[in-house]
Design a protein around this motif. Structure first.
Motif, PDB file in Angstrom:
ATOM      1  N   ASP A  74       0.683  -1.163   0.147  1.00  0.00           N
ATOM      2  CA  ASP A  74       0.013  -0.039   0.006  1.00  0.00           C
ATOM      3  C   ASP A  74       0.824   1.514  -0.145  1.00  0.00           C
ATOM      4  N   SER A  75       1.780   1.253   0.595  1.00  0.00           N
ATOM      5  CA  SER A  75       2.715   2.418   0.860  1.00  0.00           C
ATOM      6  C   SER A  75       3.394   2.704  -0.581  1.00  0.00           C
ATOM      7  N   ILE A  76       3.970   1.409  -1.159  1.00  0.00           N
ATOM      8  CA  ILE A  76       4.582   1.549  -2.505  1.00  0.00           C
ATOM      9  C   ILE A  76       3.514   2.202  -3.350  1.00  0.00           C
ATOM     10  N   ALA A  77       2.358   1.632  -3.214  1.00  0.00           N
ATOM     11  CA  ALA A  77       1.451   2.104  -4.324  1.00  0.00           C
ATOM     12  C   ALA A  77       1.162   3.530  -4.379  1.00  0.00           C
ATOM     13  N   ALA A  78       0.936   4.041  -2.963  1.00  0.00           N
ATOM     14  CA  ALA A  78       0.866   5.418  -2.673  1.00  0.00           C
ATOM     15  C   ALA A  78       1.968   6.296  -3.290  1.00  0.00           C
ATOM     16  N   LYS A  79       3.253   5.883  -3.208  1.00  0.00           N
ATOM     17  CA  LYS A  79       4.451   6.299  -3.702  1.00  0.00           C
ATOM     18  C   LYS A  79       4.406   6.432  -5.121  1.00  0.00           C
ATOM     19  N   MET A  80       3.985   5.317  -5.815  1.00  0.00           N
ATOM     20  CA  MET A  80       3.871   5.205  -7.186  1.00  0.00           C
ATOM     21  C   MET A  80       2.848   6.285  -7.707  1.00  0.00           C
ATOM     22  N   VAL A  81       1.817   6.445  -7.199  1.00  0.00           N
ATOM     23  CA  VAL A  81       0.718   7.285  -7.627  1.00  0.00           C
ATOM     24  C   VAL A  81       1.381   8.920  -7.804  1.00  0.00           C
ATOM     25  N   HIS A  82       2.101   9.207  -6.505  1.00  0.00           N
ATOM     26  CA  HIS A  82       2.536  10.378  -6.358  1.00  0.00           C
ATOM     27  C   HIS A  82       3.652  10.594  -7.352  1.00  0.00           C
ATOM     28  N   TRP A  83       4.512   9.727  -7.540  1.00  0.00           N
ATOM     29  CA  TRP A  83       5.616  10.002  -8.608  1.00  0.00           C
ATOM     30  C   TRP A  83       4.998  10.091  -9.946  1.00  0.00           C
ATOM     31  N   THR A  84       4.037   9.234 -10.296  1.00  0.00           N
ATOM     32  CA  THR A  84       3.383   9.310 -11.615  1.00  0.00           C
ATOM     33  C   THR A  84       2.748  10.655 -11.910  1.00  0.00           C
ATOM     34  N   MET A 102      14.185  14.803 -14.082  1.00  0.00           N
ATOM     35  CA  MET A 102      13.299  14.821 -13.055  1.00  0.00           C
ATOM     36  C   MET A 102      12.635  13.400 -12.673  1.00  0.00           C
ATOM     37  N   ILE A 103      12.613  12.498 -13.764  1.00  0.00           N
ATOM     38  CA  ILE A 103      12.301  11.015 -13.373  1.00  0.00           C
ATOM     39  C   ILE A 103      13.083  10.260 -12.473  1.00  0.00           C
ATOM     40  N   ALA A 104      14.308  10.397 -12.785  1.00  0.00           N
ATOM     41  CA  ALA A 104      15.619   9.866 -11.737  1.00  0.00           C
ATOM     42  C   ALA A 104      15.415  10.597 -10.325  1.00  0.00           C
ATOM     43  N   GLU A 105      15.546  11.819 -10.224  1.00  0.00           N
ATOM     44  CA  GLU A 105      15.591  12.534  -9.032  1.00  0.00           C
ATOM     45  C   GLU A 105      14.405  12.323  -8.104  1.00  0.00           C
ATOM     46  N   ARG A 106      13.195  12.188  -8.783  1.00  0.00           N
ATOM     47  CA  ARG A 106      12.012  11.904  -8.121  1.00  0.00           C
ATOM     48  C   ARG A 106      12.034  10.439  -7.532  1.00  0.00           C
ATOM     49  N   LEU A 146       3.818  13.456 -10.737  1.00  0.00           N
ATOM     50  CA  LEU A 146       4.732  14.359 -10.823  1.00  0.00           C
ATOM     51  C   LEU A 146       5.207  14.196 -12.158  1.00  0.00           C
ATOM     52  N   VAL A 147       5.554  13.028 -12.654  1.00  0.00           N
ATOM     53  CA  VAL A 147       6.088  12.760 -14.156  1.00  0.00           C
ATOM     54  C   VAL A 147       5.019  13.484 -15.137  1.00  0.00           C
ATOM     55  N   LEU A 148       3.651  13.080 -14.765  1.00  0.00           N
ATOM     56  CA  LEU A 148       2.585  13.697 -15.840  1.00  0.00           C
ATOM     57  C   LEU A 148       2.660  15.121 -15.754  1.00  0.00           C
ATOM     58  N   ALA A 149       2.675  15.836 -14.674  1.00  0.00           N
ATOM     59  CA  ALA A 149       3.020  17.156 -14.632  1.00  0.00           C
ATOM     60  C   ALA A 149       3.986  17.929 -15.168  1.00  0.00           C
ATOM     61  N   GLU A 150       5.229  17.107 -15.575  1.00  0.00           N
ATOM     62  CA  GLU A 150       6.368  17.848 -16.000  1.00  0.00           C
ATOM     63  C   GLU A 150       6.177  18.492 -17.598  1.00  0.00           C
ATOM     64  N   ARG A 151       6.114  19.393 -17.792  1.00  0.00           N
ATOM     65  CA  ARG A 151       5.647  19.963 -19.269  1.00  0.00           C
ATOM     66  C   ARG A 151       7.318  20.210 -19.976  1.00  0.00           C
ATOM     67  N   GLY A 181       6.453   5.594 -21.297  1.00  0.00           N
ATOM     68  CA  GLY A 181       5.316   6.200 -21.808  1.00  0.00           C
ATOM     69  C   GLY A 181       5.758   7.765 -21.926  1.00  0.00           C
ATOM     70  N   ALA A 182       6.349   8.141 -20.756  1.00  0.00           N
ATOM     71  CA  ALA A 182       6.659   9.738 -20.628  1.00  0.00           C
ATOM     72  C   ALA A 182       7.671  10.059 -21.407  1.00  0.00           C
ATOM     73  N   LEU A 183       8.843   9.338 -21.562  1.00  0.00           N
ATOM     74  CA  LEU A 183       9.799   9.662 -22.380  1.00  0.00           C
ATOM     75  C   LEU A 183       9.732   9.611 -23.951  1.00  0.00           C
ATOM     76  N   ALA A 184       8.673   8.918 -24.178  1.00  0.00           N
ATOM     77  CA  ALA A 184       8.608   8.400 -25.517  1.00  0.00           C
ATOM     78  C   ALA A 184       8.327   9.906 -26.401  1.00  0.00           C
ATOM     79  N   ARG A 185       8.188  10.893 -25.840  1.00  0.00           N
ATOM     80  CA  ARG A 185       7.802  12.301 -26.706  1.00  0.00           C
ATOM     81  C   ARG A 185       9.302  12.732 -26.627  1.00  0.00           C
TER      82      ARG A 185
END
Length: 227
Positions: free
Chosen positions: A70-80, A95-99, A82-87, A219-223
């Motif tokens: 549950d803890s890891i899943a919550a961290k996954m959601v938060h990390w995801t 940013m992916i590596a640091e987060r 942040l990744v989606l919000a990076e413009r 998926g995020a880095l495909a751009r």
């Protein structure tokens, strides 16, 4: 009669002790915790207590794993999120590596991409990678977890906290299918996490969350790839 024949007879005749209930009182069995003999009922109760103790320990272990997941899943959601919000595509790989380091308490992390679009070829994350690294990435159908045996990708990690003794290496792939377990298409990068602790990443650990990290990062880095 042999022991096996006696056991088979009792199994085939479950009413035996119903019809001969007096035997339950008179039968005496050796006590595994002492020299005194105990009745059949007492021995059965002892066996049930031991079984219950084992089940309680197992349940406690499952609950602990559940809380950890549950803890890891919550961290996954938060990390995801942040990744989606990076413009800024240029800032995305770092940013992916640091987060990952911040969210999952990973001491070291880095990634490299290759065959990126022309506008990203001079970026640090697109530095030259040897042919061996690319071949290794293509061969990784599942994330590698274990000892650092001199991987070139491990040299990308910041060694200020000590040389990485254990690593998790995830291939970044182009998506060619919507199947959840499909490893994807051609590899275009590697994401590596490391630790000075040789037990942090080991070959017996589960890789489901690492797979998800790889899928989301890909998926995020495909751009950054040529269109």
């Amino acid at each position: 009669m042999t022991d096996r024949e006696v056991a088979d007879y009792l199994l085939a005749n479950p009413n035996f002790f119903v019809e001969h209930a007096e035997l339950l009182v008179s039968l005496k069995l050796g006590n595994p915790h002492g020299k005194a003999a105990v009745s059949l009922q007492e021995r059965q109760m002892e066996m049930l207590r031991e079984k219950n103790k084992h089940l309680e320990l197992r349940l406690s272990e499952l609950l602990r794993y559940g809380h950890e997941n549950d803890s890891i899943a919550a961290k996954m959601v938060h990390w995801t999120s942040l990744v989606l919000a990076e413009r800024d595509p240029h800032a995305l790989p770092l940013m992916i590596a640091e987060r990952l380091r911040e969210e999952f308490d990973v001491p070291q992390s880095a990634l490299r991409l290759w065959d990126v679009a022309e506008s990203y070829t001079q970026a640090n994350f697109a530095k030259h990678t040897g042919e061996e690294v690319r071949l290794f990435a293509s061969s990784l159908e599942t994330p590698y977890c274990g000892a650092n045996t001199g991987f070139e990708a491990a040299q990308w990690l910041d060694g200020t906290q000590g040389e990485p003794q254990s690593v998790a290496i995830i291939a970044l792939r182009k998506r060619v299918s919507d199947e959840e377990r499909d490893p994807g298409g051609e590899a275009f990068g590697l994401l590596v996490m490391g630790s000075p602790d040789p037990r942090r990443f080991h070959d017996g650990m589960g890789t489901d969350f690492l797979r998800q990290i790889g899928t989301l990062a890909s998926g995020a880095l495909a751009r950054l790839l040529p269109h």
